[in-house]
Scaffold this motif. Structure first.
Motif, mmCIF file in Angstrom:
data_model
loop_
_atom_site.group_PDB
_atom_site.id
_atom_site.type_symbol
_atom_site.label_atom_id
_atom_site.label_comp_id
_atom_site.label_asym_id
_atom_site.label_seq_id
_atom_site.Cartn_x
_atom_site.Cartn_y
_atom_site.Cartn_z
ATOM 1 N N ARG A 15 1.436 5.244 2.455
ATOM 2 C CA ARG A 15 2.652 5.911 2.888
ATOM 3 C C ARG A 15 2.667 7.343 2.336
ATOM 4 N N SER A 16 2.339 7.486 1.035
ATOM 5 C CA SER A 16 2.337 8.825 0.428
ATOM 6 C C SER A 16 1.349 9.737 1.143
ATOM 7 N N LEU A 17 0.209 9.200 1.489
ATOM 8 C CA LEU A 17 -0.797 10.011 2.185
ATOM 9 C C LEU A 17 -0.237 10.541 3.496
ATOM 10 N N MET B 288 -1.868 9.315 -5.697
ATOM 11 C CA MET B 288 -0.845 9.612 -4.706
ATOM 12 C C MET B 288 0.559 9.566 -5.290
ATOM 13 N N VAL C 211 -7.356 15.106 0.302
ATOM 14 C CA VAL C 211 -6.309 15.192 -0.717
ATOM 15 C C VAL C 211 -7.007 15.360 -2.066
ATOM 16 N N LEU D 239 -6.988 10.392 -3.979
ATOM 17 C CA LEU D 239 -6.484 9.210 -3.273
ATOM 18 C C LEU D 239 -5.873 8.194 -4.225
ATOM 19 N N LYS E 254 0.814 -1.219 0.000
ATOM 20 C CA LYS E 254 0.000 0.000 0.000
ATOM 21 C C LYS E 254 0.849 1.273 0.000
ATOM 22 N N PRO E 255 1.629 1.452 -1.073
ATOM 23 C CA PRO E 255 2.511 2.633 -1.109
ATOM 24 C C PRO E 255 1.729 3.941 -1.027
ATOM 25 N N TYR E 256 0.480 3.936 -1.502
ATOM 26 C CA TYR E 256 -0.287 5.183 -1.471
ATOM 27 C C TYR E 256 -0.587 5.628 -0.051
ATOM 28 N N LEU F 174 6.371 15.798 -3.652
ATOM 29 C CA LEU F 174 7.067 15.925 -2.369
ATOM 30 C C LEU F 174 8.555 15.609 -2.519
ATOM 31 N N GLN G 189 -3.561 19.489 4.021
ATOM 32 C CA GLN G 189 -3.101 19.650 5.406
ATOM 33 C C GLN G 189 -4.076 20.470 6.248
ATOM 34 N N VAL H 143 -1.449 20.407 -1.528
ATOM 35 C CA VAL H 143 -0.889 19.965 -0.243
ATOM 36 C C VAL H 143 -1.411 20.853 0.888
ATOM 37 N N TYR I 238 -4.598 1.864 -10.219
ATOM 38 C CA TYR I 238 -5.753 1.633 -9.363
ATOM 39 C C TYR I 238 -7.043 2.030 -10.054
ATOM 40 N N TYR J 60 1.593 12.999 -5.913
ATOM 41 C CA TYR J 60 2.017 13.716 -4.706
ATOM 42 C C TYR J 60 3.409 13.257 -4.262
ATOM 43 N N ASP J 61 3.642 11.948 -4.374
ATOM 44 C CA ASP J 61 4.980 11.419 -4.092
ATOM 45 C C ASP J 61 6.038 12.183 -4.873
ATOM 46 N N GLN K 32 2.788 10.954 4.330
ATOM 47 C CA GLN K 32 3.842 11.934 4.064
ATOM 48 C C GLN K 32 3.258 13.258 3.588
ATOM 49 N N THR K 33 2.169 13.180 2.818
ATOM 50 C CA THR K 33 1.532 14.422 2.365
ATOM 51 C C THR K 33 1.035 15.228 3.559
ATOM 52 N N TRP K 34 0.594 14.528 4.595
ATOM 53 C CA TRP K 34 0.159 15.238 5.798
ATOM 54 C C TRP K 34 1.327 15.553 6.730
#
Lengths: 450, 450
Positions: A173-175, B422, B382, B419, A169-171, B429, B377, B373, B171, B425-426, A177-179
């Motif tokens: 992790r990205s979520l 992501m 997202v 969602l 579930k890499p997404y 970031l 936050q 972002v 996805y 976003y990765d 990190q986005t927060w």
């Protein structure tokens, strides 16, 4: 008035208090014990680990109603109240006389019910002057929730994420990190607990138990840092009752009352949340509702575990908790419902199960995904792999109602959506998923030492 | 009553009619033309391609209000009405006197506003006795919406998905497959249009224009099969007005009226949806609202394109559409906002822009992700990379209000969540995203032939 599918409350209807079921239980849950002294833990004993108010909530068995701080309630408004939905399309597909309702916790911005406890946990830590918090996450639902909550209240967060989920579930992790959170795959080399298990089992894919050990260790060794947990504990169940309290009002709007209330079961957070407010009326003799915890057959602590004191984590850093458990060293199979891969049940639910006030059912992975796809194709929402367990149990109830030709009102908690778990659906649709059987030998091995 | 953050309607408040703005425009949009004869297309001329009722809606410039079929409205209840939210946390972060509201279309089970048109399109096709439909999808938002809608009304669906999105957003593909659709990466070898472009440009990453060509070709060659489109066309804008009609009622609940209404802009579906109902009052002289379309700087048809007749697809299968366009062979950069990578604007918005009733602004990729972002936050959600364009434009307006020390009421459409995006976003970031500049030469090259 036309027939409604969704029952919507306004923000004013967000409860102002959580419901503390322990105050009204005849048989109280047994206390947590200090592993060294075997003495019951008092609130103060928990202060080194948890925020003070959370520690007090953890051991409070007297106040049935606990005020929700206004600052938390304001943040709840970002996504609460959540809808109660009549699953009319699913009912049609099943051709059942049952009425199926679900509480839709998937509308939270983090995608699950976990934010209900993440927000107060971040808030109470902030109030203590804590600057850093740590936690673990299985499927990533709790970690993402806490990442947003930490950002909302201005705390720094480090998350130990179970390795198998980190990879699947890499997404998630990205979520996180986005927060703004730090995310570390567990087991990791950053803690003694992690190094030990990596050394002993180099290919270990991680478990909630191990990740908890790592998060506790980091919290204990970092100044001004506390630990937080997204399930199992009494204060988490307390915060989650907001689900059932809203659902109660919404069932009134629907002019029905559930015959059976269902939640999936990992450590107990969403199951407690949806059931406790309804269970109150059963305990008081006003209603005769059934409560069903749906757990994975590959991690069957409620249906095949033993009631005993056990650690909440793999290493043994937590207090001893009275729980139905498979043993804290139990290593569950790599099912996609990562949030349900936990060896024990919280002490309140364990006591309720022991007393016959709730029941449990175990469901195999393929049945859960079959239910998940049917739900997606009818109600539109792709459910989280965890939530598919509740859906599968609801479908069993609805099919039984059809066989018996009886109307039955079923309520289940849709704890989260699966939009970030699509790789699991990919595998299911490709025929690559399997069931994971647990032998009696597996179970007795990890319980054997007690 | 306490101060509200969200303004929630009940299901009874879901509009019963869509708003057809063309009936009330002084300068009507010019008609679509048959590319061979250059004659205006009548509804019947569109029957081979589209469902009959959709074809009639496409050319209807007389009825301001079109009934929503009861079957469609029932399905709308799965996710509508959607919340209107005051972005209080974003306001605080910007320290602005502006009041920022957003209509949250991300709560749809498919994650975007696209379901608003997917459901009626599937329904009208079903009513015609059509069994199969085809479509294209850019970011995957439209494809996922139509996949669920097709399943809901019992149609088979084939989706041509722009190759770059097919690869960046696996996805989305899984989602469509979970709902039972076939998904093909475009350009593909399954059509003449696809084979031609693969032959000429073997590494071409695809575009909406090409995918449309492929979907049309398949529809024309398959018995009992029609084509559907998720943006650009008048009937799509019509269906999307449900967004603004609900938002109008909700702004009344908030006791405010927007000074500026903002939507991101690809082909125009969500921008039309949020703005047309408010624009009505401006056209009638009752209000003096600004309407801002936020487009990517790398695909600037509104701010740097030319108003002329052009094809809607890359190959030239569609009728000629009067549009602001960059030329139907324009190949936009691979920005993450795949849904905005389209060369032209729908004919209604094009006419409104020409008449000065709406305005447009171009925004670079990095500014949009910065806005995304900040929004995540603060407000928790997202946003989809497309929707970040609207957020960035809203932030510009809010900052301007702060500079001028003026209160301003800003409303934007949050067309979808991110969602499933992501990975974008990765990259942001990690500092791996860039802006994509379009030179005047790029633009004149593709427009040159006209």
């Amino acid at each position: 008035m036309e027939k409604r599918k969704k029952f919507m409350l306004q923000e004013e209807d967000i409860p102002t208090q959580w419901y503390n079921i322990t105050a009204e239980m005849k048989n109280k849950p047994q206390p947590m014990l200090n592993p060294q002294t075997k003495e019951p833990m008092k609130a103060e004993d928990l202060f080194p680990l948890f925020a003070e108010e959370l520690s007090r909530q953890e051991v409070n068995q007297t106040d049935a109603w606990i005020d929700i701080p206004e600052e938390v309630r304001e943040k709840y408004k970002i996504y609460r109240p959540t809808p109660l939905v009549r699953a009319t399309e699913l009912e049609k597909a099943l051709d059942t006389p049952a009425h199926i309702y679900f509480k839709n916790e998937s509308v939270s911005p983090v995608g699950s019910h976990k934010l209900n406890s993440a927000l107060p946990q971040a808030y109470y830590n902030k109030m203590d002057g804590t600057t850093n918090i740590t936690t673990e996450t299985g499927a990533g639902q709790w970690g993402t929730a806490l990442a947003f909550a930490a950002k909302a209240f201005g705390l720094e967060l480090a998350v130990y994420m179970v390795k198998i989920s980190y990879e699947q579930k890499p997404y998630r992790r990205s979520l996180m990190q986005t927060w703004g959170a730090q995310v570390i795959a567990s087991p990791s080399m950053s803690t003694k607990a992690g190094r030990k298990i990596i050394t002993e089992h180099p290919n270990y894919q991680g478990s909630l138990g191990t990740a908890i050990s790592e998060a506790i260790e980091l919290a204990m060794q970092t100044p001004n840092c506390k630990y937080t947990l997204g399930s199992v504990l009494n204060h988490v169940a307390l915060h989650q009752t907001i689900i059932g309290l809203e659902a109660e009002k919404q069932m009134e709007m629907a002019e029905e009352y559930p015959d059976v209330v269902i939640g999936c079961f990992g450590g107990g957070s969403n199951f407690s949340g949806i059931t406790f407010p309804f269970l109150r009326h059963t305990m008081q003799g006003e209603r005769n509702t059934r409560f069903v915890a749906a757990e994975p057959a590959s991690c069957p602590k409620l249906t095949r575990g033993r009631f005993q004191y056990d650690f909440g984590d793999e290493t043994g850093y937590t207090p001893l908790i009275p729980m139905y458990t498979l043993g804290h060293k139990f290593a569950p199979a790599n099912i996609h419902a990562g949030g349900l891969r936990y060896h024990g049940a919280g002490s309140i639910v364990s006591q309720l199960l022991k007393d016959g006030l709730v029941e449990a059912t175990a469901i195999r992975q393929l049945e859960t995904f079959e239910a998940g796809v049917l739900f997606a194709q009818t109600e539109g929402i792709v459910p989280a792999p965890e939530s598919t367990h509740a859906i599968a149990a609801a479908i069993r109830e609805a099919k039984q109602a059809k066989e018996e030709g009886k109307k039955k009102v079923i309520l289940f908690n849709l704890s989260g959506h699966g939009l970030i778990d699509m790789s699991a659906y990919d595998q299911y649709l490709a025929g690559d998923l399997t069931n994971h059987e647990v032998t009696d030998e597996d179970i007795s091995r990890f319980l054997g030492e007690n």
